[in-house]
Motif scaffolding. Structure first.
Motif, PDB file in Angstrom:
ATOM      1  N   TYR A   1      75.491 -41.962  83.971  1.00  0.00           N
ATOM      2  CA  TYR A   1      77.220 -41.299  83.809  1.00  0.00           C
ATOM      3  C   TYR A   1      77.495 -40.614  84.687  1.00  0.00           C
ATOM      4  O   TYR A   1      76.632 -39.824  85.418  1.00  0.00           O
ATOM      5  N   ARG A   2      78.903 -41.159  85.910  1.00  0.00           N
ATOM      6  CA  ARG A   2      78.695 -40.473  86.886  1.00  0.00           C
ATOM      7  C   ARG A   2      77.566 -40.371  88.018  1.00  0.00           C
ATOM      8  O   ARG A   2      77.691 -39.027  88.816  1.00  0.00           O
ATOM      9  N   GLY A   3      77.127 -41.612  88.164  1.00  0.00           N
ATOM     10  CA  GLY A   3      76.357 -41.831  89.034  1.00  0.00           C
ATOM     11  C   GLY A   3      75.147 -40.933  88.656  1.00  0.00           C
ATOM     12  O   GLY A   3      73.968 -41.520  89.525  1.00  0.00           O
ATOM     13  N   HIS A   4      75.026 -40.497  87.778  1.00  0.00           N
ATOM     14  CA  HIS A   4      73.166 -39.538  87.093  1.00  0.00           C
ATOM     15  C   HIS A   4      72.659 -40.512  85.858  1.00  0.00           C
ATOM     16  O   HIS A   4      73.553 -41.548  85.290  1.00  0.00           O
ATOM     17  N   ASP A   5      71.563 -40.648  86.145  1.00  0.00           N
ATOM     18  CA  ASP A   5      70.689 -41.234  85.165  1.00  0.00           C
ATOM     19  C   ASP A   5      70.881 -40.214  83.780  1.00  0.00           C
ATOM     20  O   ASP A   5      69.911 -39.356  84.125  1.00  0.00           O
ATOM     21  N   VAL A   6      71.547 -40.899  82.068  1.00  0.00           N
ATOM     22  CA  VAL A   6      71.214 -39.635  81.758  1.00  0.00           C
ATOM     23  C   VAL A   6      70.012 -40.332  80.410  1.00  0.00           C
ATOM     24  O   VAL A   6      70.593 -40.161  79.113  1.00  0.00           O
ATOM     25  N   THR A   7      69.643 -41.312  80.701  1.00  0.00           N
ATOM     26  CA  THR A   7      68.969 -42.103  80.048  1.00  0.00           C
ATOM     27  C   THR A   7      67.920 -41.279  78.944  1.00  0.00           C
ATOM     28  O   THR A   7      66.982 -40.587  79.226  1.00  0.00           O
ATOM     29  N   GLY A   8      68.348 -41.542  77.699  1.00  0.00           N
ATOM     30  CA  GLY A   8      67.344 -40.252  77.059  1.00  0.00           C
ATOM     31  C   GLY A   8      67.322 -38.921  76.553  1.00  0.00           C
ATOM     32  O   GLY A   8      66.915 -38.505  75.906  1.00  0.00           O
ATOM     33  N   ARG A   9      68.439 -38.721  77.536  1.00  0.00           N
ATOM     34  CA  ARG A   9      68.762 -36.892  77.365  1.00  0.00           C
ATOM     35  C   ARG A   9      69.256 -36.491  75.826  1.00  0.00           C
ATOM     36  O   ARG A   9      69.562 -37.727  75.008  1.00  0.00           O
ATOM     37  N   ALA A  10      68.650 -35.664  75.780  1.00  0.00           N
ATOM     38  CA  ALA A  10      68.611 -34.834  73.756  1.00  0.00           C
ATOM     39  C   ALA A  10      70.483 -35.294  73.665  1.00  0.00           C
ATOM     40  O   ALA A  10      71.402 -35.261  74.740  1.00  0.00           O
ATOM     41  N   PRO A  11      70.915 -35.007  72.935  1.00  0.00           N
ATOM     42  CA  PRO A  11      72.934 -35.111  72.115  1.00  0.00           C
ATOM     43  C   PRO A  11      73.303 -34.659  72.870  1.00  0.00           C
ATOM     44  O   PRO A  11      74.569 -34.872  73.767  1.00  0.00           O
ATOM     45  N   HIS A  12      73.192 -33.309  72.636  1.00  0.00           N
ATOM     46  CA  HIS A  12      74.070 -31.996  73.006  1.00  0.00           C
ATOM     47  C   HIS A  12      74.317 -32.000  74.634  1.00  0.00           C
ATOM     48  O   HIS A  12      74.760 -31.310  74.934  1.00  0.00           O
ATOM     49  N   ARG A  13      73.130 -32.113  75.301  1.00  0.00           N
ATOM     50  CA  ARG A  13      73.298 -32.964  76.849  1.00  0.00           C
ATOM     51  C   ARG A  13      73.620 -33.599  76.924  1.00  0.00           C
ATOM     52  O   ARG A  13      73.895 -33.485  78.315  1.00  0.00           O
ATOM     53  N   ILE A  14      74.004 -34.573  76.519  1.00  0.00           N
ATOM     54  CA  ILE A  14      74.663 -35.481  77.126  1.00  0.00           C
ATOM     55  C   ILE A  14      76.133 -35.396  76.216  1.00  0.00           C
ATOM     56  O   ILE A  14      77.275 -35.545  77.488  1.00  0.00           O
ATOM     57  N   ALA A  15      76.980 -34.600  75.664  1.00  0.00           N
ATOM     58  CA  ALA A  15      77.817 -34.150  75.784  1.00  0.00           C
ATOM     59  C   ALA A  15      78.294 -32.828  76.780  1.00  0.00           C
ATOM     60  O   ALA A  15      79.196 -32.788  77.401  1.00  0.00           O
ATOM     61  N   ALA A  16      77.040 -32.141  76.721  1.00  0.00           N
ATOM     62  CA  ALA A  16      77.242 -31.644  78.114  1.00  0.00           C
ATOM     63  C   ALA A  16      77.566 -32.072  79.343  1.00  0.00           C
ATOM     64  O   ALA A  16      78.683 -31.666  79.976  1.00  0.00           O
ATOM     65  N   ALA A  17      77.547 -33.204  79.509  1.00  0.00           N
ATOM     66  CA  ALA A  17      77.943 -34.047  81.194  1.00  0.00           C
ATOM     67  C   ALA A  17      79.049 -34.932  80.788  1.00  0.00           C
ATOM     68  O   ALA A  17      79.503 -35.402  81.599  1.00  0.00           O
ATOM     69  N   GLY A  18      79.765 -34.521  79.422  1.00  0.00           N
ATOM     70  CA  GLY A  18      80.941 -35.160  79.049  1.00  0.00           C
ATOM     71  C   GLY A  18      81.322 -35.488  79.001  1.00  0.00           C
ATOM     72  O   GLY A  18      82.175 -36.572  78.942  1.00  0.00           O
ATOM     73  N   ILE A  19      80.596 -36.641  78.119  1.00  0.00           N
ATOM     74  CA  ILE A  19      80.752 -37.551  76.832  1.00  0.00           C
ATOM     75  C   ILE A  19      80.816 -37.105  74.642  1.00  0.00           C
ATOM     76  O   ILE A  19      79.443 -36.753  74.559  1.00  0.00           O
ATOM     77  N   GLY A  20      81.853 -36.973  74.790  1.00  0.00           N
ATOM     78  CA  GLY A  20      81.880 -36.916  73.074  1.00  0.00           C
ATOM     79  C   GLY A  20      81.508 -38.547  72.107  1.00  0.00           C
ATOM     80  O   GLY A  20      82.088 -39.378  72.600  1.00  0.00           O
ATOM     81  N   ARG A  21      81.822 -37.969  71.289  1.00  0.00           N
ATOM     82  CA  ARG A  21      81.386 -39.451  70.613  1.00  0.00           C
ATOM     83  C   ARG A  21      82.488 -38.956  69.118  1.00  0.00           C
ATOM     84  O   ARG A  21      81.801 -37.576  68.166  1.00  0.00           O
ATOM     85  N   SER A  22      82.419 -40.041  68.167  1.00  0.00           N
ATOM     86  CA  SER A  22      82.878 -39.899  66.357  1.00  0.00           C
ATOM     87  C   SER A  22      81.880 -40.669  65.718  1.00  0.00           C
ATOM     88  O   SER A  22      80.936 -41.833  67.121  1.00  0.00           O
ATOM     89  N   PHE A  23      81.721 -40.951  64.391  1.00  0.00           N
ATOM     90  CA  PHE A  23      80.643 -41.712  63.935  1.00  0.00           C
ATOM     91  C   PHE A  23      81.243 -42.746  63.166  1.00  0.00           C
ATOM     92  O   PHE A  23      82.535 -42.169  62.713  1.00  0.00           O
ATOM     93  N   GLN A  24      80.926 -43.478  62.950  1.00  0.00           N
ATOM     94  CA  GLN A  24      80.716 -44.955  61.560  1.00  0.00           C
ATOM     95  C   GLN A  24      81.610 -44.544  60.092  1.00  0.00           C
ATOM     96  O   GLN A  24      82.495 -44.393  59.820  1.00  0.00           O
ATOM     97  N   LEU A  25      80.889 -42.911  60.415  1.00  0.00           N
ATOM     98  CA  LEU A  25      80.788 -42.456  58.985  1.00  0.00           C
ATOM     99  C   LEU A  25      81.088 -40.416  59.368  1.00  0.00           C
ATOM    100  O   LEU A  25      79.954 -39.836  59.789  1.00  0.00           O
ATOM    101  N   CYS A  26      81.881 -39.962  58.420  1.00  0.00           N
ATOM    102  CA  CYS A  26      82.085 -38.904  59.252  1.00  0.00           C
ATOM    103  C   CYS A  26      81.150 -37.677  59.215  1.00  0.00           C
ATOM    104  O   CYS A  26      80.889 -37.391  58.059  1.00  0.00           O
ATOM    105  N   ARG A  27      80.929 -36.914  60.291  1.00  0.00           N
ATOM    106  CA  ARG A  27      79.688 -35.855  60.125  1.00  0.00           C
ATOM    107  C   ARG A  27      80.865 -34.469  59.861  1.00  0.00           C
ATOM    108  O   ARG A  27      81.436 -34.303  61.120  1.00  0.00           O
ATOM    109  N   ILE A  28      80.613 -33.757  59.389  1.00  0.00           N
ATOM    110  CA  ILE A  28      81.220 -33.223  58.640  1.00  0.00           C
ATOM    111  C   ILE A  28      81.083 -31.934  58.040  1.00  0.00           C
ATOM    112  O   ILE A  28      80.096 -32.198  56.936  1.00  0.00           O
ATOM    113  N   PHE A  29      81.282 -30.479  58.222  1.00  0.00           N
ATOM    114  CA  PHE A  29      80.511 -29.972  57.543  1.00  0.00           C
ATOM    115  C   PHE A  29      81.607 -29.698  55.429  1.00  0.00           C
ATOM    116  O   PHE A  29      82.560 -29.128  56.474  1.00  0.00           O
ATOM    117  N   PRO A  30      81.212 -30.146  54.516  1.00  0.00           N
ATOM    118  CA  PRO A  30      81.857 -29.749  53.960  1.00  0.00           C
ATOM    119  C   PRO A  30      82.864 -28.927  52.923  1.00  0.00           C
ATOM    120  O   PRO A  30      83.519 -28.589  52.525  1.00  0.00           O
TER     121      PRO A  30
END
Length: 249
Positions: free
Chosen positions: A68-97
């Motif tokens: 991503y953006r020229g950097h190898d992000v393979t296998g990084r923890a989800p919070h590090r992927i998010a910090a790199a600039g990638i956000g995601r939603s899920f097939q089943l909503c992940r919320i605090f009910p």
């Protein structure tokens, strides 16, 4: 030195993931169009969500590379992927009910626990930023409602507001139209177009073919864990491999 389109955006090279001898993602090499709305389609079981999970750090691939953006992000923890600039939603909503709509959006960018969340809940700037995203997705009037009391479509909008709270450059949406009524599908499509026009890249897994063909600039088709076709919607919809694998003709 000039930055290439590949260095700007998200690419995978030979990405592979197996489960018990079943190859869910099979040497998948994909270059998504930076600054565009990309769609990932394919029949059930074709590996789309597993591919998303490998890219965003939810599961670790067996082999291959995510860049991503020229950097190898393979296998990084989800919070590090998010910090790199990638956000995601899920097939089943992940919320605090049992948390309010506003608290959910504030919590979306607070991985350090309850104490951090409580501080942000009393930070006027953060609260107003959360309200701004709730206004943007159209559910600001529900900010004090517990998330469990929202309709499923409203929960999808809440999850999207939480993703946007982190200000990602690239947003990966897993079936945003699934289980959503037509009016909310139109709202989600409008939001995606507006946010894309403002500079955000989208990668969308979706089964709603009408939405895919009207919304996307670039479509990647998966079958049996690997991409079998890609291109503009009008090209992909007539590709013989796609017609056979996805449409069954």
């Amino acid at each position: 030195m000039t930055t290439t389109a590949t260095e700007q955006g998200l690419t995978t090279v030979e990405l592979t993931k197996t489960f018990g001898g079943v190859c869910a993602v099979d040497h998948a090499s994909v270059e998504f169009r930076h600054g565009k709305i990309n769609a990932v389609i394919g029949p059930n079981g074709s590996g789309k969500t597993t591919f998303f999970n490998c890219v965003t750090g939810m599961i670790r691939p067996d082999s291959g590379t995510v860049r991503y953006r020229g950097h190898d992000v393979t296998g990084r923890a989800p919070h590090r992927i998010a910090a790199a600039g990638i956000g995601r939603s899920f097939q089943l909503c992940r919320i605090f009910p049992r948390m309010t709509v506003r608290e959910n959006v504030l919590a979306a960018v607070r991985p350090r626990g309850l104490a951090s969340l409580l501080r942000s809940a009393h930070d006027p700037a953060e609260v107003e930023r959360a309200r701004g995203w709730l206004r943007r997705v159209g559910i600001d009037h529900l900010e004090d409602v517990e998330a469990r009391d929202l309709s499923y479509g409203q929960q999808k909008l809440l999850e999207l507001a939480g993703v946007l709270m982190a200000e990602p450059e690239t947003i990966m949406l897993d079936e945003p139209a699934g289980g959503v009524n037509p009016a909310l599908i139109d709202r989600i499509a409008t939001l995606v177009r507006e946010l894309n026009a403002e500079g955000r890249t989208f990668i969308v897994v979706e089964h709603n073919m009408e939405l895919v063909m009207s919304l996307s600039d670039h479509v990647v088709v998966f079958d049996r864990g690997r991409p079998i076709a890609e291109g503009p919607p009008d090209t992909v919809r007539t590709d013989p491999a796609v017609l056979e694998a996805y449409l069954g003709v």
